[in-house]
Scaffold this motif. Structure first.
Motif, PDB file in Angstrom:
ATOM      1  N   ILE A 119       1.025  -1.324  -0.347  1.00 50.64           N
ATOM      2  CA  ILE A 119      -0.103  -0.300  -0.132  1.00 50.64           C
ATOM      3  C   ILE A 119       1.007   1.874   0.146  1.00 50.64           C
ATOM      4  O   ILE A 119       0.995   2.357  -1.137  1.00 50.64           O
ATOM      5  CB  ILE A 119      -0.881  -0.322   1.140  1.00 50.64           C
ATOM      6  CG1 ILE A 119      -1.805  -1.424   1.203  1.00 50.64           C
ATOM      7  CG2 ILE A 119      -1.788   1.473   1.357  1.00 50.64           C
ATOM      8  CD1 ILE A 119      -2.547  -1.500   2.208  1.00 50.64           C
ATOM      9  N   GLN A 134      -6.788   2.012   5.794  1.00 53.92           N
ATOM     10  CA  GLN A 134      -5.746   1.416   5.818  1.00 53.92           C
ATOM     11  C   GLN A 134      -4.602   2.380   6.167  1.00 53.92           C
ATOM     12  O   GLN A 134      -3.471   1.224   6.796  1.00 53.92           O
ATOM     13  CB  GLN A 134      -5.064   1.669   3.893  1.00 53.92           C
ATOM     14  CG  GLN A 134      -6.097   0.645   3.473  1.00 53.92           C
ATOM     15  CD  GLN A 134      -5.452   1.081   1.344  1.00 53.92           C
ATOM     16  OE1 GLN A 134      -5.700   2.001   1.703  1.00 53.92           O
ATOM     17  NE2 GLN A 134      -6.359   0.012   1.186  1.00 53.92           N
ATOM     18  N   TYR A 288      -7.059  -3.540   6.576  1.00 53.27           N
ATOM     19  CA  TYR A 288      -6.875  -3.976   5.403  1.00 53.27           C
ATOM     20  C   TYR A 288      -7.966  -4.178   4.835  1.00 53.27           C
ATOM     21  O   TYR A 288      -8.758  -3.879   3.364  1.00 53.27           O
ATOM     22  CB  TYR A 288      -5.603  -4.172   5.270  1.00 53.27           C
ATOM     23  CG  TYR A 288      -4.889  -4.682   3.804  1.00 53.27           C
ATOM     24  CD1 TYR A 288      -4.965  -3.850   2.758  1.00 53.27           C
ATOM     25  CD2 TYR A 288      -5.315  -5.910   3.116  1.00 53.27           C
ATOM     26  CE1 TYR A 288      -4.339  -4.359   1.580  1.00 53.27           C
ATOM     27  CE2 TYR A 288      -4.794  -6.194   1.852  1.00 53.27           C
ATOM     28  CZ  TYR A 288      -4.696  -5.982   0.960  1.00 53.27           C
ATOM     29  OH  TYR A 288      -4.042  -6.107   0.060  1.00 53.27           O
TER      30      TYR A 288
END
Length: 302
Positions: A119, A134, A288
């Motif tokens: 990410i 996130q 996530y």
């Protein structure tokens, strides 16, 4: 429109391929532990060398050898292949060493953290947006690494090295303008001269373990090609038939199996710091995953 929809759905064939890949990767520590007495660089040389015939056979079967010939005539593709080959060999090196040296839990940690590191790579290198959940997940993972660092008195080098090498490998692999099987074959082809040179050196100095009288070592080293190439190719074919969200969830299977193997088979200590850090990582991964599914639900159906 129907064809587009099918491409964005999970297929049973894709699921079985990907599941097989992750399960095989989950059992890999048991195989590598049997080679713990062999230096990691020798194991890597055999992983490279014996992967090549398997990868080549697959390409011949698929009729895609022309892609490989074109890659060798394209400097940019060849350069990118050299980058991914270097990164995957570094990843293999740290992984093989970690299993043999009793740091299997650190290997599990590295592969747990990897999705969150991806990410960050997407945000910094591709300007991808990081969702609020996130961001919380990344902070949790970072705090877990801090806890382990304080407990160890140093950074968890193995976990970080595996995270970085695999994360950047996946990123640069996407830049290769050829299919995943062709890309893997290109990588092992580029690494083969080094592997052959090192094996020749071992043979001349009688410092190797292959064909040196121990039949078990010889069989295990020869089998490195199978345990390396087969899961990678299963994964490459499985990923084509699955949604990204499904792959995202399935990828937790491997580090979980590695963790269980480390604790219950290899008897590695799971001390207080790990009892705090690992649940934090699991919570981060849960956030996530939730964010991934929520983002998918918000996208309009095509």
């Amino acid at each position: 429109m129907t064809q587009i929809a099918k491409k964005n759905e999970d297929s049973l064939r894709g699921f079985l391929y990907a599941l097989a890949a992750y399960i095989l990767w989950g059992f890999l520590p048991l195989y590598m532990k049997a080679l713990a007495h062999v230096p990691p660089q020798e194991v890597i040389a055999h992983r490279v060398l014996w992967s090549l015939p398997i990868a080549a056979l697959v390409l011949f079967y698929q009729g895609r050898t022309a892609d490989l010939r074109l890659a060798f005539r394209t400097p940019s593709t060849l350069l990118m292949g050299a980058v991914t080959a270097t990164l995957i060999s570094v990843n293999w090196g740290f992984y093989v060493w970690a299993i043999g040296a009793g740091h299997t839990l650190d290997a599990a940690l590295g592969y747990y953290i990897n999705p969150l590191f991806s990410i960050l790579l997407g945000a910094f290198l591709l300007q991808e947006r990081i969702a609020p959940l996130q961001k919380i997940a990344i902070v949790l993972a970072a705090l877990a690494v801090v806890i382990l660092t304080v407990d160890l008195g140093r950074l968890p080098i193995v976990a970080i090295a595996l995270t970085f090498s695999w994360g950047f490998y996946a990123y640069f692999k996407k830049q290769l303008p050829i299919g995943p099987n062709q890309g893997f074959t290109l990588e092992v082809l580029l690494l083969t001269p080094l592997a052959l040179g090192y094996m020749l050196y071992l043979y001349l100095t009688q410092g190797g373990h292959f064909l040196m009288g121990n039949t078990t070592d010889t069989i295990l080293l020869f089998g490195c090609g199978i345990v390396t190439a087969v899961p990678l190719m299963f994964y490459a074919n499985g990923a084509k038939g699955l949604r990204l969200s499904t792959i995202g969830v399935l990828q937790y299977l491997t580090p979980t199996m590695i963790l269980l193997t480390a604790v219950f088979i290899f008897n590695e200590p799971f001390g207080p710091a790990r009892m705090i850090a690992f649940p934090m990582i699991w919570a981060a991964l849960a956030l996530y995953t939730l964010s991934m599914f929520r983002d998918r639900a918000r996208k309009p159906a095509k």
